[in-house]
Every structure is written in C-alpha cells, then in structure tokens.
Design an enzyme around this catalytic site. Sequence first.
Site, PDB file in Angstrom:
ATOM      1  N   GLY A 163      22.872 -31.573-110.683  1.00  0.00           N
ATOM      2  CA  GLY A 163      21.665 -32.225-111.206  1.00  0.00           C
ATOM      3  C   GLY A 163      20.420 -31.469-110.816  1.00  0.00           C
ATOM      4  N   LEU A 172      18.141 -30.260-112.850  1.00  0.00           N
ATOM      5  CA  LEU A 172      18.343 -29.091-113.694  1.00  0.00           C
ATOM      6  C   LEU A 172      17.047 -28.320-113.922  1.00  0.00           C
ATOM      7  CD1 LEU A 172      20.745 -30.622-116.374  1.00  0.00           C
ATOM      8  CD2 LEU A 172      21.304 -29.618-114.154  1.00  0.00           C
ATOM      9  N   HIS A 173      17.208 -27.004-114.088  1.00  0.00           N
ATOM     10  CA  HIS A 173      16.074 -26.117-114.336  1.00  0.00           C
ATOM     11  C   HIS A 173      16.510 -25.045-115.333  1.00  0.00           C
ATOM     12  CE1 HIS A 173      18.190 -23.377-111.660  1.00  0.00           C
ATOM     13  NE2 HIS A 173      18.153 -24.285-110.693  1.00  0.00           N
ATOM     14  N   GLY A 218      17.459 -22.096-115.004  1.00  0.00           N
ATOM     15  CA  GLY A 218      18.692 -21.393-114.649  1.00  0.00           C
ATOM     16  C   GLY A 218      19.909 -22.115-115.204  1.00  0.00           C
ATOM     17  N   HIS A 219      19.966 -23.426-114.994  1.00  0.00           N
ATOM     18  CA  HIS A 219      21.061 -24.214-115.567  1.00  0.00           C
ATOM     19  C   HIS A 219      21.055 -24.133-117.094  1.00  0.00           C
ATOM     20  CE1 HIS A 219      20.376 -26.551-111.705  1.00  0.00           C
ATOM     21  NE2 HIS A 219      21.662 -26.251-111.621  1.00  0.00           N
ATOM     22  N   GLY A 255      26.191 -19.130-112.463  1.00  0.00           N
ATOM     23  CA  GLY A 255      25.082 -18.198-112.323  1.00  0.00           C
ATOM     24  C   GLY A 255      25.323 -17.166-111.241  1.00  0.00           C
ATOM     25  N   LYS A 272      23.101 -16.091-109.279  1.00  0.00           N
ATOM     26  CA  LYS A 272      22.305 -16.385-108.088  1.00  0.00           C
ATOM     27  C   LYS A 272      23.198 -16.827-106.936  1.00  0.00           C
ATOM     28  CE  LYS A 272      20.077 -20.236-107.258  1.00  0.00           C
ATOM     29  NZ  LYS A 272      20.343 -20.592-105.824  1.00  0.00           N
ATOM     30  N   ASP A 273      24.190 -17.638-107.247  1.00  0.00           N
ATOM     31  CA  ASP A 273      25.161 -18.070-106.239  1.00  0.00           C
ATOM     32  C   ASP A 273      26.324 -17.087-106.251  1.00  0.00           C
ATOM     33  OD1 ASP A 273      24.014 -20.791-105.363  1.00  0.00           O
ATOM     34  OD2 ASP A 273      24.011 -20.929-107.535  1.00  0.00           O
ATOM     35  N   VAL A 276      18.050 -16.389-113.153  1.00  0.00           N
ATOM     36  CA  VAL A 276      16.772 -16.634-113.822  1.00  0.00           C
ATOM     37  C   VAL A 276      15.701 -16.774-112.742  1.00  0.00           C
ATOM     38  CG1 VAL A 276      15.488 -18.170-115.357  1.00  0.00           C
ATOM     39  CG2 VAL A 276      17.929 -17.766-115.748  1.00  0.00           C
TER      40      VAL A 276
END
Length: 280
Positions: A28, A30-31, A33-34, A144, A146-147, A173
């Site tokens: 949840g 969300l931004h 990136g999601h 993503g 990022k992780d 992102v």
Amino acid sequence: MIILKTAQEYNAWRKQNKGSVGFVPTLGALHNGHFSLVKKSLNLCNITVVSIFLNPTQFSPNEDLESYPNTLNEDIKYLQNLGVDVLFLPNYNEMYKNVQEVSIPPSKLFDRLEGKSRPHFFYGVTTIVAKLFNVIIPTHTFFGEKDAQQLRIIKQMINTMKYPLQLIACPTVRDKNGLALSSRNHYLTETEKKIASIIYRSLKHIAVGLSKNHNIKQLKQDFCDTISINPNMSVDYISIANSDTLEEINILDNQEVLISTAVFFNAVRLIDNITFHSST
C-alpha cells in the site's frame, strides 16, 4: 476494477476470466514507482491484479508497522484510473489462517545486506509472496529494481519452488532530485527529500570511482563521510558486492557489481542502489 478480499472470491472470479495474469504485490501507500509496475503489467498481460496487504511478518517490533503510511482510498482511485482489473485486499486472518501455509527454502541471500540489519525481513517477504502467488496464480509478476536484494531473492524463490511464472524487473523511479521513490518518503518533508537525494549522488560517485579503479574500501569510507556531513543522516550499511551472490568484493574483476545502501534520515530508513559493470 473489482475489489476481492478472499482467496475464495478470487478463485471464483478467475474461473470466469481467461488470459495471462500480471501481478503486482504491494504494502500500500502507492506511488509512481508502484504505478510503473502496474503500467508494465497492463501493457504485457490480459489481466492485471494488484494486492495491498501490510504484512506484519516482515516488520520487527521496533519498526514502523503501526505508523506505516495508509493511503488506501487514494490507492484505490489511482488503480481504478489506471485500469487495473482486480485489487486483492485480504486481511491478516485470510492470509495467515485461511490461505495454505508454505515452506520457503532457506537462502544465503537472506542474511546479506538488508538481512544483516533486518534478519526477519526476507522470511516474512518470501512467505507472503509465495502465499500470494498460490492465490493469484499469475503468469507474470513485477518487482522494482529499487529493492535489489528482494528482487534477487524472489527470482531465486521462483526458480527453486518452480513457479511457472516470469518475473519482470522494472527500473527504479526517482523524483526530480534523484531520490528513489518509496512509501517511507511520506515521512519526509520536501526539504528533507531534497537533502536525502545526496544518497543517489553518492552512489554514482562510487561508480565513478570504480571506473577509475579506486580503492573499494576507501570509496565506502568516502560515502559514509559524505552522508554524515548532514547531522540528521547516518549510514546503516554501504555495500559493493557481486550482483548475483551479493558477496562483498575487494577487487573489481569483469563482473556486474551492485552498489547498495541503507541510510537513516533521523528515524526514516531509506534504501537505494545502482549497478556497475567493470567493462563500462
């Protein structure tokens, strides 16, 4: 978009809807990136399913489970506007009492990087992702970059547990200053976000240093020194590791390297990474 809250509801819906299924699991808050993951699924798959489940088993007692940002109403509106087919919105009882238990093979990757600081984390992540895979039965799933460690662990889990699905890695992102988008950025003011963008710039500085064959230990120290100039920031870890094994390297050979970090901005823990190949 329909909202389904149980595996039974989803199974009934799925029987009536055929085609490839793209799945984006989230906590949840969300931004963009999601949303980049969701858009990729919408482009590739016949059906797109997003889950929102704040999974308590990937938080330790001293972490931010209780204060984690909750933007559910906004999340639903964004997902509807994007054209998502299903929002899977289970509660704790559904995921941990009704959905069948899973047995996750242990991995050396669990104990490196993030795993050193958060030893509980990847056991919680892999358990809930496997349970969600068993419910959603996707053909594709989207994570993503990022992780970065999570991405590698989920990819390994898919291979080890022989899930018949394809993992699609999507680029990190960033905001206009270079800060990697994260739900935990909600905790920061706009000024703090701008200050925190030093993390990304410092990672890129390491990549430049590697390209010039600078000493790896010194590059790590320089990173820590740069971050600590701001009294509100401190380095949890800085890693220069083999991109596949996540083992720290001392000498740069012809290999892809993951440069990754976790930095505290006051109590907010921010992670970021970039990759570097010695032939570039």
